[in-house]
Each structure stands twice: as structure tokens, then as C-alpha cells.
Design an enzyme around this catalytic site. Structure first.
Site, PDB file in Angstrom:
ATOM      1  CE1 TYR A   1     -23.607 -66.479 -21.381  1.00 27.95           C
ATOM      2  CE2 TYR A   1     -24.137 -65.733 -23.581  1.00 27.95           C
ATOM      3  CZ  TYR A   1     -23.560 -66.650 -22.749  1.00 27.95           C
ATOM      4  OH  TYR A   1     -22.916 -67.744 -23.272  1.00 27.95           O
ATOM      5  CE  LYS A   2     -19.438 -66.208 -20.741  1.00 21.17           C
ATOM      6  NZ  LYS A   2     -19.874 -67.431 -20.013  1.00 21.17           N
TER       7      LYS A   2
ATOM      8  CG  ASP B   1     -14.010 -64.542 -26.294  1.00 23.49           C
ATOM      9  OD1 ASP B   1     -14.674 -63.706 -25.653  1.00 23.49           O
ATOM     10  OD2 ASP B   1     -14.429 -65.682 -26.541  1.00 23.49           O
TER      11      ASP B   1
ATOM     12  CG  PHE C   1     -15.271 -70.534 -23.791  1.00 23.53           C
ATOM     13  CD1 PHE C   1     -15.547 -71.016 -22.519  1.00 23.53           C
ATOM     14  CD2 PHE C   1     -16.290 -70.466 -24.703  1.00 23.53           C
ATOM     15  CE1 PHE C   1     -16.837 -71.395 -22.166  1.00 23.53           C
ATOM     16  CE2 PHE C   1     -17.596 -70.843 -24.357  1.00 23.53           C
ATOM     17  CZ  PHE C   1     -17.860 -71.310 -23.087  1.00 23.53           C
TER      18      PHE C   1
ATOM     19  NE  ARG D   1     -16.734 -71.489 -14.374  1.00 22.95           N
ATOM     20  CZ  ARG D   1     -17.167 -70.879 -15.477  1.00 22.95           C
ATOM     21  NH1 ARG D   1     -16.304 -70.343 -16.333  1.00 22.95           N
ATOM     22  NH2 ARG D   1     -18.453 -70.804 -15.733  1.00 22.95           N
TER      23      ARG D   1
END
Lengths: 412, 412
Positions: B222-223, B197, B126, B371
């Protein structure tokens, strides 16, 4: 001195800022003199947060980054802060905490002054500023040294080894105001940068970063700016430094093209490069709403009221609390004082607790300081009168001597 | 394959997690498959935020740090996150952003492995992880080097120069899952630390940090954790590392006694030392409320549903969208895949936009990846069926070929 509550009320009636108080949701029966620690709640916050949650997050979900402009919120809030601190709109962004931001800009300052390793600061600076500088020093080892000198010796401590002077503009404990223009000028004379922490200034003092030729600054969103507990902080860098500015916290929001998801970091335009992670939208929304209370306010007027409130408080304490043992612990000259008054008393902690019980909320700082902040947007002259009356009663009846007032709890 | 919408509905009826969906406030007419980017809104958030603003901030003001427990919120939220990631309660705190936290722990890892200067990571990690590591390298100069190797070559890249392996557990684009236990074991064999992560894992995958003997981790709030846009992130450090753990971002909230306001930094107990500035109370409140949706959920059940949803999606695309040009771009084996499915198509961007217009919200990642995230708390099996039906229609009627779907906007 010929003061009275009526005269204070008359000053409120003549105060061009008096109407701003209605923009805040203040609890009944409380005189809040701690806006220098946590600003009061602006009425605009709750509905704006509700919309950000219910309408944006809840309804539009991921699209909100575009359709509700979340992605630009750090810049938009920064642009609104800019006139409050005498900066250009593109010189300010809101992000992260004051501590994190200080780390970014202190590291950036060292990098922008190669060959220099000294950061000058003062003992008793707001602790997080000292701790962050110590952390940076421990991380960088020989590349950085802290020169910690008393305020009046700072000009003498400046030489060509100095990369940056890092000071808090208004001292959190004494309320003493540094001469931003003069210290910045002296720093520049030796080729150093001036990095100011505006946490105890922004929103109460008429700052002029551009006029003082300040290089770098950070500040807090939750004190006089009323952005809410732990609100996002802000960063300023003078436009002339933008090309050389690099953040050590080079997260994706500081990238030139964050949504291309490429592997190599490339700094974003201007102040965007000091952003790091995904912006905290709820906190930024609250801060953005809080700034409405400053719309149309001339900072000079705000500062004039801030000085008048502090002067009134000091005059009233001198006149009405003689022989109380309370001593001024801040500059008496309003021109040298931030928007707070500090008093000292050996039993300061207990006195503050007794005041809080009677509805006057100030705070205590070890070892013996009673702090009273005057947020000029919502504190009235009659509040100052009433607060000193209650202080006088507490000192006279000795209520603060009750043992329960000496039990210390965590305070901020 | 013998699939039908009725069979999907039957799976929902038999799903022990089906009731969790009612805990979310989901918009009508939307099938939200982007919870891997921004989690949906839990119903608990708005009232809790309203109370934090109106009752705590507004009424109790500065006292709220004590009476509403704000000061402990980073630890309390951390303790609630711990069982979701297989950690002990005192090994996790919530603070700052994932990017900032990665900086803290990567720097801490280097400091805990003196004499070693290499951090191993992979290309295409990422981006913010790569950018943060690059920033740390640029700051530390010769004391750190990045060794960026393809995933399958990571074990070979481990040697006694390596201080830490820094990887994202679930790849944001491909959905590929790293073998956390094995890579951590290999890292330990050469004396290196493993820093994971968990941004694309936590809240959807049954993680077992302690069982895998993981050293350090960060993750996003927040995911799949649904803490709201830019929610505070979290940090984990194994208890055995706490004594040696030092944060380079040594702000006052990481101090052993922050309210004594002394000049010298001294690290706080355990994970408190990785806190930095004043905690973002509004964001933490939302995240805390969001975690209610996980109360009583067995992570193994969540993971089982996550795998089943992804498998169903892939099966349906294969069966119902033949000759569409859509190719799987993620592992077909659910055991090797996170809670997302990635497809590739040269016109992926336009297809995603056409899907969004018809109410199926996924996202696009350059150059050609579509995605679809499956948040098992609120995505149903019938949603997967309906989403693929709409995808089939979009591919069949060619709606995505309309030029307006190719106009790129900022997306996250």
C-alpha cells in the site's frame, strides 16, 4: 407428510426475516445454497466500498486513518460481531484470516497454560485448523503435542496435560454441532482452555460464548457473515483472559502505542493486542457493510429459521427423492445440526455439478458429500422446495450421469 | 543554483513518466508527498473492484474461485510484482500483511539454519519488524536470540551463530538505503540468510533481488505500490530455497492439495506453501489493478526520477528556506537515499500540520522528523517546487506556531 410449494410460500409470507432477502443482490435463476462457503452479496457493500475508495482513499488519502476512522475499524467491526456470537463488544476484533487468527490464539493458549503441552482436537476437523495446529507443533517442538481423538471421545481425552481443546463448532462436512457449553465445561474441569472455530456457525447459529464461558474463539467473515471472498476473520477472547493474553504475531497494530514507533513491543489494551499488521481496510469495509443485514435481527429467530429450512430440506428429500441413493450424512435432529444439510451419494460430485447447471448451487466435499447451506437471511422456504424439485428431477432423469459432470475443477 | 518553476515544468515536459500521473485519481489542490505511507488511488482500482463485487461475487458467487481465477490471484499478483523487485515470477506471492509475512519468513530462516539462533537487525528498524522478531523470540525461547546493532556495525556482528540478517532496505524515518548486495554477500560469507523488508523500496527503487542473491524478502502493498489501505503484502523466496522453505503458518491455502481436505499438512509447490488462509480477494483485486500503472515502466527510469525529485527538494529547501531551522535528516547523496526526504526541526509536528492545511501532505515521525515521499509515478517536478514554496511560506510567516497545529492526532 403433507407438503406443498404453496405451504412453503405461506411460511415465507409469515417469516419475520423474509424482508432481509431484499438486502442481498442475488442472481436471477439461482437458488444459492452455498452461503456456508461464500455468503451472497449484500447490497450495502458496493456503495460503501465505492465511498471508501473514491471518497476516503482517493480524496482524503492518508488522513482517512483518522477522519474516516480506518484505524478503529477492526474494533468497530468486532463490536458489531459481538452480539451475533454472544460476546461483549470489547471481546471481539476483526483481523487477518481465520487460519492466522487460530495460530495466534492456539499459541496464546499454550502460553497461558504453562506446564501443559497437549492440544486436543478431532480428526476431520476443518483442514486448515489441523494444518495450523500442526505448523505450531512443528515450530514449538517438544512444547506442544496434538491429541487427535474422535468427537465422542473428546471428554475422555481431557486431562491435566491438556492446555486447550480446539474444535470447529459446526463440522464443515457433516454439519454436526458440538455441544459448546458441555465441552467447554469439561475442558475447564481439567484446567484447560476451550478455543472454538465459529467459521461455520457465526451468522446462522445463536451463539452464546459468554453464556458458555468460552475462553477463545475465531471465525470466518465470508460465510454466513457475507463479508466477501477472503473477508477478514475475527477473534474473541473472554475479558477475564485479556491480562494474560499474548499474541505470537506481535505486529505494530497490536502495540500499546503504535504511532510512537518505539523499538520494544508492548501489548495493546485488551483485544487490540491480537491485531498484527495494518488492517485491510477494503475487506473490513465490505464486512462492516455486510453486517448491516443483521441489524435488529434476533439470533434466536435466525436460528429457528435455519433449523426449519434444514428440516424442510431433509423432509422433502426423504419424501420426494426415494430410492435415489441419496442418504442423509448429517444429524437429522436440527438441535444437533448447523445451518447446513449434508447428503451422501457415490456420485455426489456429478450430481452437484448437474444441480449447479440447473441453478441449484450447493457444493461437494470428498469423498461423497453433497452440502447444502441455508443462510436464513436470504434463503426462502420456496427455495428449499424448488431445490428439492430440481434435485428430484436430476436424480430421476439421470442428467448427472453425463460424463462432463464428472470433470473435477478446483472448488472451494 | 539557478532553479525556477519554469525549469521544473520543463523537466516535467521532458519526463518519460509524466503520462503516468493521469493513471491516478488525485485530489485537487493537494500536493501529495505521503505515497511512502499510503499510495494514491489508481484510476483502475474502482472499476476493477466494482466488477469483482458486482459481477464476480454477486453474479457468479462461489464459482468465481474458478471462473474469475480468484484462487490464483496471490500467484498472479506475485508474478506481476516480480519484475518490479528483480525476481522471477514464481518467486513471489501476495498474501497477508507485511508483519505476518515477516513472521513466516523469519521463522523459516531459523528453521533453514539449524544450530544457529541469532537474528541480526538494527535499532530503529521499522517497529513492526522489531516487534515481530521479538514475538518470534518470545515464542521460541532459547532457540532464537536477537542481536540488535547499529547499521554501520552490522558486518562486524555477523558470525557463524547468525541464522539471518533482517533489515528494512530503506529506513522509514531517515530514508537511508542499505547496501543490499553487500550486506547479503557478507551474510552469505558466514552462512546466514538475508531477509529484506522492501516496504519502503518496492515501487520506487530499482531492486534486483536475484542480482543481489537475496534469500528472502517481504514488502508492503500500500505504499509505492498503491494497492490501497492495508493492501495485501508480498513474500519472496529465492527459487534455490524453495525445497527447504517451510511456513510456520501452515494454513490450507499453503497445502499441496487444499481441496482434498485431508488431515495432514503437506507444503504446496514453491511459494504456494507460504500462503495461509483464504486469499483476501477484494484487497488483491485492488492491488492487481494498481499494478497496471507500472506496466511498461523501466524501474531504472522510475528510480532516476525518484532520485531527481529528492535531490530537487533538498536543493530547493537549502536555497529557499535558509535559516528556517530545517535540517536534512536523510542522506544527501541520492544513491544512499530511498525515494523520500527527511528533514528535522524541533517543531516538526506543527510544521507538518500547517503544511497539510495548505495542501502539502507529508508526515511526521517522532521526535522531530518531517517526511516527504516522492512517488515517481505521480509526483511532478513542479509539485516539488510548489511544495517547497509553501514550506518556505509556512516557515516565513510562522503559521505553524498556531497552537492548533500542535494538537496531536493518530497518524500513520
Amino acid at each position: 407428510m403433507n407438503l406443498s410449494r404453496e405451504k412453503c410460500a405461506a411460511r415465507d409470507a409469515a417469516d419475520g426475516l423474509a424482508g432481509r432477502r431484499a438486502l442481498f443482490d442475488l442472481p436471477e435463476g439461482v437458488i444459492y445454497l452455498d452461503g456456508n462457503s461464500l455468503g451472497a452479496l449484500p447490497r450495502a457493500v458496493a456503495p460503501r466500498l465505492q465511498a471508501a475508495v473514491g471518497e476516503a482513499w482517493g480524496r482524503d488519502l492518508i488522513k482517512s486513518w483518522n477522519v474516516h476512522g480506518w484505524i478503529d475499524l477492526p474494533s468497530r467491526v468486532g463490536a458489531r460481531l459481538a452480539p451475533l456470537i454472544g460476546a461483549q463488544a470489547h471481546e471481539v476484533v476483526a483481523a487477518d484470516s481465520t487460519s492466522v487468527n487460530l495460530f495466534k490464539l492456539a499459541a496464546a493458549a499454550i502460553a497461558m497454560r504453562p506446564g501443559r503441552r497437549v492440544i486436543v482436537t478431532e480428526p476431520g476437523n476443518f483442514p486448515t485448523d489441523l494444518y495450523v495446529l500442526q505448523g505450531l507443533r512443528d515450530l514449538l517442538g517438544d512444547r506442544i503435542a496434538l491429541r487427535v481423538v474422535e468427537a465422542d471421545r473428546i471428554p475422555d481425552a481431557l486431562d491435566e496435560d491438556v492446555a486447550a481443546v480446539v474444535l470447529t463448532h459446526v463440522h464443515y462436512k457433516s454439519g454436526r454441532l458440538h455441544d459448546m457449553a458441555e465441552i467447554t465445561r469439561r475442558a475447564h474441569e481439567v484446567g484447560a482452555l476451550a478455543l472454538w472455530d465459529l467459521s461455520h456457525s457465526a451468522g446462522a447459529i445463536d451463539l452464546d460464548l459468554n453464556g458458555c464461558d468460552v475462553d477463545l474463539a475465531v471465525g470466518c467473515g465470508y460465510k454466513y457473515l457475507n463479508g466477501g471472498p477472503g473477508a477478514p476473520a475475527f477473534l474473541f477472547a473472554a475479558e477475564r483472559l485479556h491480562p494474560a493474553l499474548r499474541s505470537p504475531l506481535s505486529g505494530w497494530m497490536g502495540h500499546a502505542r503504535p504511532f510512537e514507533f518505539i523499538d520494544e513491543y508492548e501489548p495493546g489494551d485488551g483485544m487490540l493486542r491480537v491485531l498484527c499488521g495494518t488492517p485491510p481496510i477494503l475487506g473490513l469495509t465490505a464486512l462492516d457493510a455486510a453486517l448491516d443485514a443483521f441489524d435488529g435481527v434476533a439470533m434466536a429467530d435466525l436460528r429457528a429459521k435455519s433449523r426449519a429450512l434444514g428440516d424442510l430440506f431433509l423432509d422433502l428429500v426423504a419424501a420426494r427423492c426415494p430410492n435415489s441413493g441419496l442418504q442423509p450424512a448429517c444429524p437429522l435432529d436440527a438441535a444437533l445440526r448447523g445451518s447446513q444439510v449434508s447428503l451422501s451419494h457415490p456420485d455426489g460430485y456429478a450430481i452437484v455439478q448437474a444441480l449447479i447447471e440447473r441453478g441449484v448451487v450447493g457444493d461437494f466435499r470428498a469423498p461423497d458429500i453433497l452440502r447444502f447451506g441455508f443462510a436464513p437471511l436470504y434463503v426462502r422456504f420456496v427455495d428449499v422446495w424448488d431445490a428439492v424439485e430440481i434435485l428430484r428431477n436430476v436424480m430421476t432423469d439421470g442428467a448427472w450421469r453425463e460424463p462432463r459432470f464428472s470433470l473435477k475443477a478446483v472448488v472451494t
